[in-house]
Motif scaffolding. Structure first.
Motif: not given
Length: 198
Positions: A175-176, A32, A30
């Protein structure tokens, strides 16, 4: 190989708190972000491991604690301590953390041996912290079609956070695309006494 060097090498494998991730799954790492701005002076100090992804190097170690101290050269001294679950004996290892990019000081490379190469992508990314209660540390390495992840939730005190705070931390990770179900929780009640955190 000298026996003392061999023992040091084995210890560093058995108890390195940050190394390449052991949770591997299909997909892409991800994107992030790390904490920005990141205040190193507020981050250093003692952190207790609340949860972590499985890591072979830490298998059999519990009650893990990390102490970070600023060095004069801009690096951070890392002292990891814990308890060997099989023997009940304390274990410890020292290393050094270096920012991999001065523009992104929350992305660090931690090494526990002068022979361990510095990861140019960093293996210790502070992705969320309030400095006084919790921190999420994450890293990810792309391996072809798979990602290899490592993650920790660290706390300033060796006790469980309230559910609302923990829910926010899990929501942040989801969320990631980071799965909180991969976490292994430290049972602080098995740490016998605060004296084991030294």
């Amino acid at each position: 190989m000298d026996l003392s060097v061999a023992v040091l090498f084995v210890i560093s494998l058995v108890f390195s708190s940050v190394t390449h991730g052991q949770v591997t799954s299909p997909g892409v790492c991800p994107n992030i972000p790390t904490v920005r701005p990141f205040n190193v002076r507020h981050y250093v100090g003692v952190w207790y491991e609340f949860e972590r992804f499985f890591l072979a190097a830490q298998d059999g170690v519990t009650c893990s604690q990390a102490t970070y101290t600023n060095n004069n050269d801009g690096t951070i001294k890392v002292e990891n301590t814990g308890v060997n679950e099989r023997t009940g004996e304390p274990v410890s290892i020292e290393g050094v953390a270096r920012p991999v990019d001065p523009r992104d000081p929350a992305r660090l490379s931690v090494t526990f041996s002068p022979f361990q190469p510095v990861d140019p992508n960093g293996n210790y990314w502070v992705v969320k912290t309030d400095y006084i209660h919790y921190a999420i540390v994450y890293s990810c390495r792309q391996q072809g079609q798979n990602k290899s992840e490592n993650a920790y939730i660290l706390l300033r005190e060796p006790r469980n956070p309230n559910r609302r705070v923990l829910g926010r931390l899990y929501s942040f990770l989801r969320k990631y695309g980071i799965n909180p179900r991969n976490f292994i929780r430290t049972n602080f009640r098995q740490c016998f006494s605060p004296a084991l955190y030294y």
